[in-house]
Design a protein around this motif. Structure first.
Motif, PDB file in Angstrom:
ATOM      1  N   ARG A 157      -4.324  -0.351  -4.675  1.00 46.55           N
ATOM      2  CA  ARG A 157      -3.573   0.849  -5.048  1.00 46.55           C
ATOM      3  C   ARG A 157      -4.564   1.885  -5.546  1.00 46.55           C
ATOM      4  O   ARG A 157      -5.452   1.588  -6.327  1.00 46.55           O
ATOM      5  CB  ARG A 157      -2.564   0.542  -6.155  1.00 46.55           C
ATOM      6  N   ILE A 158      -4.391   3.101  -5.047  1.00 45.08           N
ATOM      7  CA  ILE A 158      -5.208   4.187  -5.567  1.00 45.08           C
ATOM      8  C   ILE A 158      -4.238   5.222  -6.103  1.00 45.08           C
ATOM      9  O   ILE A 158      -3.419   5.751  -5.355  1.00 45.08           O
ATOM     10  CB  ILE A 158      -6.106   4.774  -4.470  1.00 45.08           C
ATOM     11  N   GLY A 159      -4.308   5.457  -7.422  1.00 43.11           N
ATOM     12  CA  GLY A 159      -3.294   6.295  -8.037  1.00 43.11           C
ATOM     13  C   GLY A 159      -1.952   5.633  -7.813  1.00 43.11           C
ATOM     14  O   GLY A 159      -1.798   4.435  -8.023  1.00 43.11           O
ATOM     15  N   ASP A 160      -0.983   6.384  -7.290  1.00 43.40           N
ATOM     16  CA  ASP A 160       0.311   5.754  -7.068  1.00 43.40           C
ATOM     17  C   ASP A 160       0.535   5.413  -5.599  1.00 43.40           C
ATOM     18  O   ASP A 160       1.647   5.209  -5.170  1.00 43.40           O
ATOM     19  CB  ASP A 160       1.432   6.656  -7.605  1.00 43.40           C
ATOM     20  N   VAL A 161      -0.555   5.363  -4.841  1.00 42.43           N
ATOM     21  CA  VAL A 161      -0.418   5.041  -3.420  1.00 42.43           C
ATOM     22  C   VAL A 161      -0.852   3.602  -3.170  1.00 42.43           C
ATOM     23  O   VAL A 161      -1.922   3.182  -3.610  1.00 42.43           O
ATOM     24  CB  VAL A 161      -1.303   5.973  -2.562  1.00 42.43           C
ATOM     25  N   ASP A 162       0.004   2.871  -2.465  1.00 43.62           N
ATOM     26  CA  ASP A 162      -0.403   1.540  -2.040  1.00 43.62           C
ATOM     27  C   ASP A 162      -1.179   1.696  -0.725  1.00 43.62           C
ATOM     28  O   ASP A 162      -0.603   1.858   0.336  1.00 43.62           O
ATOM     29  CB  ASP A 162       0.832   0.667  -1.833  1.00 43.62           C
ATOM     30  N   VAL A 163      -2.490   1.697  -0.848  1.00 42.41           N
ATOM     31  CA  VAL A 163      -3.338   1.996   0.310  1.00 42.41           C
ATOM     32  C   VAL A 163      -3.156   0.969   1.418  1.00 42.41           C
ATOM     33  O   VAL A 163      -3.110   1.295   2.601  1.00 42.41           O
ATOM     34  CB  VAL A 163      -4.824   2.052  -0.107  1.00 42.41           C
ATOM     35  N   THR A 164      -3.038  -0.285   1.022  1.00 42.06           N
ATOM     36  CA  THR A 164      -2.970  -1.332   2.043  1.00 42.06           C
ATOM     37  C   THR A 164      -1.687  -1.259   2.848  1.00 42.06           C
ATOM     38  O   THR A 164      -1.642  -1.692   3.990  1.00 42.06           O
ATOM     39  CB  THR A 164      -3.121  -2.725   1.403  1.00 42.06           C
ATOM     40  N   ALA A 165      -0.636  -0.702   2.241  1.00 38.10           N
ATOM     41  CA  ALA A 165       0.618  -0.625   2.979  1.00 38.10           C
ATOM     42  C   ALA A 165       0.815   0.757   3.593  1.00 38.10           C
ATOM     43  O   ALA A 165       1.794   1.000   4.283  1.00 38.10           O
ATOM     44  CB  ALA A 165       1.792  -0.959   2.055  1.00 38.10           C
ATOM     45  N   ALA A 166      -0.131   1.654   3.334  1.00 41.47           N
ATOM     46  CA  ALA A 166       0.081   3.052   3.724  1.00 41.47           C
ATOM     47  C   ALA A 166       0.079   3.236   5.237  1.00 41.47           C
ATOM     48  O   ALA A 166      -0.593   2.518   5.966  1.00 41.47           O
ATOM     49  CB  ALA A 166      -1.017   3.915   3.109  1.00 41.47           C
ATOM     50  N   ASP A 167       0.845   4.206   5.697  1.00 44.08           N
ATOM     51  CA  ASP A 167       0.799   4.550   7.119  1.00 44.08           C
ATOM     52  C   ASP A 167      -0.399   5.458   7.365  1.00 44.08           C
ATOM     53  O   ASP A 167      -1.133   5.810   6.439  1.00 44.08           O
ATOM     54  CB  ASP A 167       2.108   5.208   7.571  1.00 44.08           C
ATOM     55  N   LYS A 168      -0.554   5.839   8.615  1.00 43.31           N
ATOM     56  CA  LYS A 168      -1.750   6.564   8.993  1.00 43.31           C
ATOM     57  C   LYS A 168      -1.927   7.880   8.223  1.00 43.31           C
ATOM     58  O   LYS A 168      -3.007   8.170   7.705  1.00 43.31           O
ATOM     59  CB  LYS A 168      -1.683   6.864  10.491  1.00 43.31           C
ATOM     60  N   GLU A 169      -0.832   8.630   8.084  1.00 45.59           N
ATOM     61  CA  GLU A 169      -0.938   9.936   7.430  1.00 45.59           C
ATOM     62  C   GLU A 169      -1.348   9.793   5.971  1.00 45.59           C
ATOM     63  O   GLU A 169      -2.209  10.517   5.483  1.00 45.59           O
ATOM     64  CB  GLU A 169       0.394  10.698   7.494  1.00 45.59           C
ATOM     65  N   THR A 170      -0.673   8.851   5.296  1.00 47.98           N
ATOM     66  CA  THR A 170      -0.976   8.657   3.881  1.00 47.98           C
ATOM     67  C   THR A 170      -2.437   8.261   3.702  1.00 47.98           C
ATOM     68  O   THR A 170      -3.137   8.747   2.816  1.00 47.98           O
ATOM     69  CB  THR A 170      -0.073   7.562   3.293  1.00 47.98           C
ATOM     70  N   LEU A 171      -2.886   7.363   4.580  1.00 48.85           N
ATOM     71  CA  LEU A 171      -4.263   6.894   4.489  1.00 48.85           C
ATOM     72  C   LEU A 171      -5.237   8.059   4.682  1.00 48.85           C
ATOM     73  O   LEU A 171      -6.199   8.241   3.929  1.00 48.85           O
ATOM     74  CB  LEU A 171      -4.512   5.817   5.547  1.00 48.85           C
ATOM     75  N   LEU A 172      -4.955   8.894   5.685  1.00 43.41           N
ATOM     76  CA  LEU A 172      -5.811  10.061   5.919  1.00 43.41           C
ATOM     77  C   LEU A 172      -5.795  10.967   4.696  1.00 43.41           C
ATOM     78  O   LEU A 172      -6.829  11.503   4.294  1.00 43.41           O
ATOM     79  CB  LEU A 172      -5.336  10.840   7.138  1.00 43.41           C
ATOM     80  N   ASP A 173      -4.602  11.107   4.094  1.00 48.05           N
ATOM     81  CA  ASP A 173      -4.490  11.969   2.917  1.00 48.05           C
ATOM     82  C   ASP A 173      -5.353  11.434   1.776  1.00 48.05           C
ATOM     83  O   ASP A 173      -6.052  12.192   1.108  1.00 48.05           O
ATOM     84  CB  ASP A 173      -3.021  12.059   2.499  1.00 48.05           C
TER      85      ASP A 173
END
Ligand SMILES: Nc1ncnc2c1ncn2[C@@H]1O[C@H](COP(=O)(O)OP(=O)(O)OP(=O)(O)O)[C@@H](O)[C@H]1O
Ligand SMILES: [Mg+2]
Lengths: 652, 349
Positions: free
Chosen positions: B95-111
């Protein structure tokens, strides 16, 4: 152990001890000789004949009859016509530029890509074409080539990107590329003539297809060589796939792609001049006419046009401007768009000035390069045929090579039972790399037998082997010497550089006039053509041997000779084998082309296939298949030898 | 560690749970099985797999500098690349901040990669075909910032690292130290919350390395970023880290403050690392402090957190103990000369 990753089965030879290998080898040779004596003259049985000739001929007739009726054939035909349309426009454009514009364009490209020196050499070469007398015909050649190259890049670069980025794509394309690489030029012309008929479309398409593989290969290589960290940098800042490709991977692969472009151009050029045999009406036709009429002046003048064009093209596509360290790029150079615009303006002005000064046609200035060459040839003809000390003269050499070497060797191959030849080749394959290669050799040579041109194949094989032996005997010592001697290397470099860009075709010109028609000129041309890369790879191999082991040897008191034999040569073995591999493929390619000048054998059959398709298409196809099979076996065998040293060194 | 950011600021910490990375064929079956406990060589010979990271758990607070240390091949690069999925972890969550990076979709990951995290690479990773300005502007460029704006920002950042005026040079015209300054500038130009450093200074010679470390320390004070810093150099780890994780064969063998690692190594591996470090350099006075036992006279007064070596002069000048006070100046204890000396001599007081 890390070796577990590389499950390479050791070659059978490696399993046996050295002495055992020798005993078995000697025994095999004796058994072979006995079997050879007992089973002479066993021809390929008729049940093995696949009747490729007949089938191919009837397919060809079907194609001819159905053109205009079958949508598929029409589609192919219209592709050919579309490409030819492009070529016509290209030629119009070159003519519109006039000779002044073309020379200026060469200069501008050379200058912007590499600098004054390159630009001057390239432009001077281009200018010299006119001095040799065939400006417009050479422009025809260039237009065909430019269009073929443009399409080859359009097809090759995307394929290269695909295979550079995806493992599975690379796996799928690799066998195709490998095969394409070993196929001599004639093989490409046969199917093209079958579909497009004799003429410009077939020539362009053949050239295009011939030139695609290096474009794919070098683009893919370039992408694969992009450092992992650069890709990671791109990704870590959130690049999407296309952004990564455009902003990181392609720019870093640029050098390799440009190298690919250079290779594409040189290969295309080599094929275009050969394709003149199917009536492209370009400068190659004049070379052919000169050869056929034994008109040295004509053949040499036209040949030099090809040489100069090749040099000009090579120069403007290999050069690369380099930045001086410690200084930023000058502002005026950083603005590429403005630079190119300025260059374009120069070209336009040059083209217009031809019109204004009314020198649209290349002026009647001529340099008698052809007649000069002719007088040299005549002199040699008169004085060097016989009685030259040591070598004996061209005629005596010719007789010696044909009567005392080629014919005995050829008849030995031809008179041996066909299955014995297959067996021996298979055995060599097995010894070299194990059963896989043995199987390939067996299948390929049985395939050649099934083409019903066994004697011709043996004829070609004998010519190739003799030319290869001569080439290797020359290339290895010269290469070793130039790898150890700076001045020889420097002295050879301009020759090697130039020789490497010339198409095989031009090598036929001098040898025909020196050795007349027959198999000798083909073999000699093959040797001359194959020498430069052979020498280069051998000397490169020696020079790339790391300093440490050499210094170690010297510190133990090794003489230069010992150092060479015990350290440098073994370590350069791989590179030397690569050189021999190249030599074999280039010799084969030239020997095939030499069918045109009396080399006969498979080359002549293939030639018939695309020059007289109505009666000889079948023979041509069968010969083409045999050539490919032969090339494949020769290529794989020499590659296997190059890799074998690794396996022997590996501890078991 | 407590949060430095104020209330309402987004929580930019990193949190990793149960993360594994197994290279080779069918990696999932290795995770958590007995196979994972086989010695490295044996596993590789048997299945072709390499366990580069096993069951990593870590939390990095906002503004903290978290240093990961270990020998070559211990999995440090793998770890730091898994944080933004430059390498896909085999299992586990990031998790980075409030984002679950491992579960993130492509856009979120790019963000995340474009706006939240930047990385500095070991061999600089500058793009040779771009000028320095365009190298620094790279992150902004992929983000879609227009040319003049991103060049302005890039030149500003170059100035920050002391390379103004050199924007139109190419990377190969620079020395290693200068190149890594550009690498740092490139990471800063996007103004991320988190900076990842993968052995950024190990290719530099010692003096320049010290300069660059000072640069990082300065940055910490000026812009207060969360940092994960990989190194195999202990003195670097001790200088920069708020906490240090020691990694071995893909595992954390110890996580703690610099002094706890030096004073109290978890096992022989860590001890081998820290053996040569003068303890007085990292150990703060509280470690050798005792309660005040009626004394009223001191040779001097120092605050909590002062390293032992910094009071050597004081204790040498007088027989009296040194007073220790907290931030508000309240007395919390005192240090005797004998304790300081025995710490320096290497035996526990
Ligand atoms: N793509 C890969 N395939 C297989 N194994 C890999 C791969 N990448 C790394 N490894 C292995 O994983 C282990 C950890 O590698 P990593 O690069 O993370 O180590 P490191 O701690 O960064 O080392 P260094 O200090 O040398 O950079 C090593 O044993 C390495 O051999
Ligand atoms: Mg690493």
């Amino acid at each position: 152990m890390s070796q577990a990753v590389l499950p390479a089965a050791p070659a059978p030879v490696a399993l046996l001890g050295r002495t055992t290998t020798r005993v078995v080898g000697v025994a095999a040779v004796i058994v072979g000789i006995v079997v050879f004596k007992v089973t002479r003259q066993q021809n390929v049985p008729s049940w093995l004949d696949l009747h490729v000739q007949r089938h191919a001929q009837s397919v060809y007739h079907w194609i001819v009859q159905n053109t205009g009726r079958n949508w598929f054939l029409d589609a192919i035909k219209s592709i050919g016509n579309g490409i030819t349309w492009c070529q016509k426009r290209g030629l119009t454009f070159l003519r519109l530029l006039h000779w002044t514009g073309v020379v200026a364009l060469t200069f501008v490209i050379g200058y912007l890509r590499a600098g004054w020196r390159t630009a001057t050499i390239a432009a001077a070469s281009m200018f010299a074409i006119g001095l040799c007398g065939f400006w417009d015909l050479t422009m025809v050649t260039l237009s065909i080539m430019i269009v073929a190259v443009a399409f080859a890049m359009l097809i090759g670069v995307p394929l290269g990107i695909w295979s550079g980025l995806s493992e599975s794509a690379e796996r799928r394309l690799r066998p195709l590329l490998d095969t394409a690489q070993v196929m001599p030029a004639y093989v490409y012309l046969i199917p093209c003539v079958a579909f497009f008929g004799i003429g410009v479309p077939a020539a362009i398409v053949a050239t295009l297809v011939y030139a695609v593989p290096p474009a794919v290969r070098l683009t893919s290589l370039g992408l694969r060589q992009v450092p992992v960290v650069s890709t990671e940098v791109g990704m870590s800042f959130g690049s999407t796939g296309p952004q990564l490709l455009r902003k990181v991977q392609l720019p870093l692969a640029r050098r390799s792609v440009l190298l690919g472009l250079n290779q594409v151009i040189m290969m295309a050029f080599g094929l275009v001049v050969i394709a003149s045999q199917i009536g492209t009406g370009d400068v190659g036709v004049r070379v052919l006419a000169g050869l056929q009429k034994l008109d040295a002046n004509l053949a040499f003048s036209a040949g030099f046009c090809i040489v100069f064009a090749a040099i000009a093209l090579d120069r403007i596509t290999t050069g690369e401007r380099s930045l001086k360290p410690g200084r930023p790029m000058p502002k005026w150079m950083a603005d590429r768009r403005a630079l190119w615009a300025a260059g374009l303006a120069v070209v336009v002005v040059a083209a217009l000035s031809a019109k204004v000064l009314s020198v649209q046609q290349y002026p009647s200035w001529r340099v008698g390069i052809g007649s000069w060459a002719k007088s040299v040839i005549d002199w040699l003809d008169k004085h060097a045929r016989h009685g030259v000390p040591l070598i004996g003269g061209t005629d005596s050499f010719n007789t010696f090579l044909v009567r005392d070497i080629l014919i005995p060797f050829r008849s030995m191959l031809q008179s041996a039972a066909w299955w014995l030849v297959v067996g021996v080749v298979t055995l060599i394959g097995w010894v070299s790399k194990g059963w896989r290669l043995a199987l390939l050799c067996a299948l390929a040579f049985t395939g050649i037998a099934a083409m019903h041109n066994w004697d011709l194949a043996m004829d070609t094989l004998s010519q190739v082997l003799i030319a290869v032996i001569i080439s290797v005997c020359l290339a290895v010592p010269i290469g070793v010497w130039s790898g150890r001697s700076r001045w020889l290397e420097t002295a050879l470099r301009p020759f090697l550089d130039t020789a490497q860009v010339l198409p095989q075709f031009v090598y036929l010109v001098p040898v025909v006039f020196l050795f007349r028609v027959g198999p000798t000129p083909g073999m000699i041309a093959a040797v001359i053509y194959a020498l430069p890369p052979g020498i280069r790879l051998v000397s490169l191999g020696l020079k790339e041997v790391p300093l440490a082991p050499r210094e170690a040897a010297i510190s133990f008191g090794a003489t230069p000779r010992q150092e060479l034999i015990k350290v440098q040569l073994p370590l350069a073995f791989k590179s030397i084998m690569l050189g021999i591999n190249q030599v074999i493929l280039m010799v084969l390619a030239t020997v095939i082309i030499a069918g045109l000048i009396g080399g006969g054998a498979l080359g002549l059959e293939a030639l018939g296939g695309f020059t007289k398709p109505n009666i000889k298409m079948g023979d041509g196809v069968a010969a083409g298949v045999s050539i490919v099979l032969l090339a494949m076996v020769l290529d794989r065998l020499t590659q296997a030898w190059g890799n074998r040293s690794d396996q022997e060194d590996r501890p078991t | 560690m407590t949060s430095i950011g104020g209330v309402g600021e987004t929580n930019s910490s990193i949190s990793v749970r149960g993360m594994w990375k197994v290279y080779g064929p069918k990696p999932e079956r290795i995770v958590g099985s007995e196979l994972a406990d086989l010695p490295r060589k044996q596993l590789h010979a048997q299945t072709g797999n390499v366990v580069a990271m096993r069951d990593i758990n870590m939390d990095v607070a906002p503004g903290e500098v978290f240093v990961v240390m270990g020998l070559s091949g211990s999995g440090k690069s793998t770890l730091i690349r898994c944080l933004t999925r430059l390498i896909e972890p085999t299992v586990g969550t990031v998790r980075i901040g409030d984002v679950d990076v491992t579960a993130a979709d492509k856009e979120t990951l790019l963000d995340v990669r474009r706006n939240k995290v930047s990385m500095v690479f070991q061999h600089f990773g500058l793009l040779p075909h771009r000028t320095l300005t365009d190298n620094v502007a790279f992150g902004l460029e992929v983000r879609g910032v227009d040319k003049t704006e991103r060049r302005r920002k890039a030149n500003e950042t170059l100035e920050l690292v002391g390379l103004s005026e050199m924007g139109s040079y190419r990377p190969h015209q620079l020395s290693g130290g200068q190149q890594q300054r550009v690498g740092l500038a490139r990471a800063l130009a996007t103004d991320p919350d988190i900076l990842l450093f993968d052995e950024p200074f190990s290719a530099l010679d010692p003096l320049i390395r010290r300069d660059m470390q000072d640069e990082v320390i300065r940055l910490r004070h000026e812009v207060s970023k969360t940092m994960v810093f990989i190194t195999h150099d202990l003195s670097e780890a001790l200088r920069l880290g708020d906490r240090i994780a020691i990694m071995r064969d893909g595992m954390f063998v110890q996580v703690g403050t610099p002094e706890s690692v030096v004073v109290d190594p978890a096992d022989e591996y860590v001890e081998n690392f820290v053996r040569d470090v003068p303890r007085s350099f990292v150990v703060p006075v509280e470690h050798v402090m005792r309660d005040v036992d009626g004394e009223a006279q001191f040779s001097g007064s120092v605050s909590l957190g002062t390293k032992v070596r910094d009071i050597v002069k004081l204790v040498a000048s007088s027989e009296l103990p040194v007073e220790v006070v907290d931030e508000s100046g309240r007395q919390v204890g005192c240090v005797d000369r004998v304790h300081v000396l025995s710490l320096i001599a290497g035996s526990e007081p």
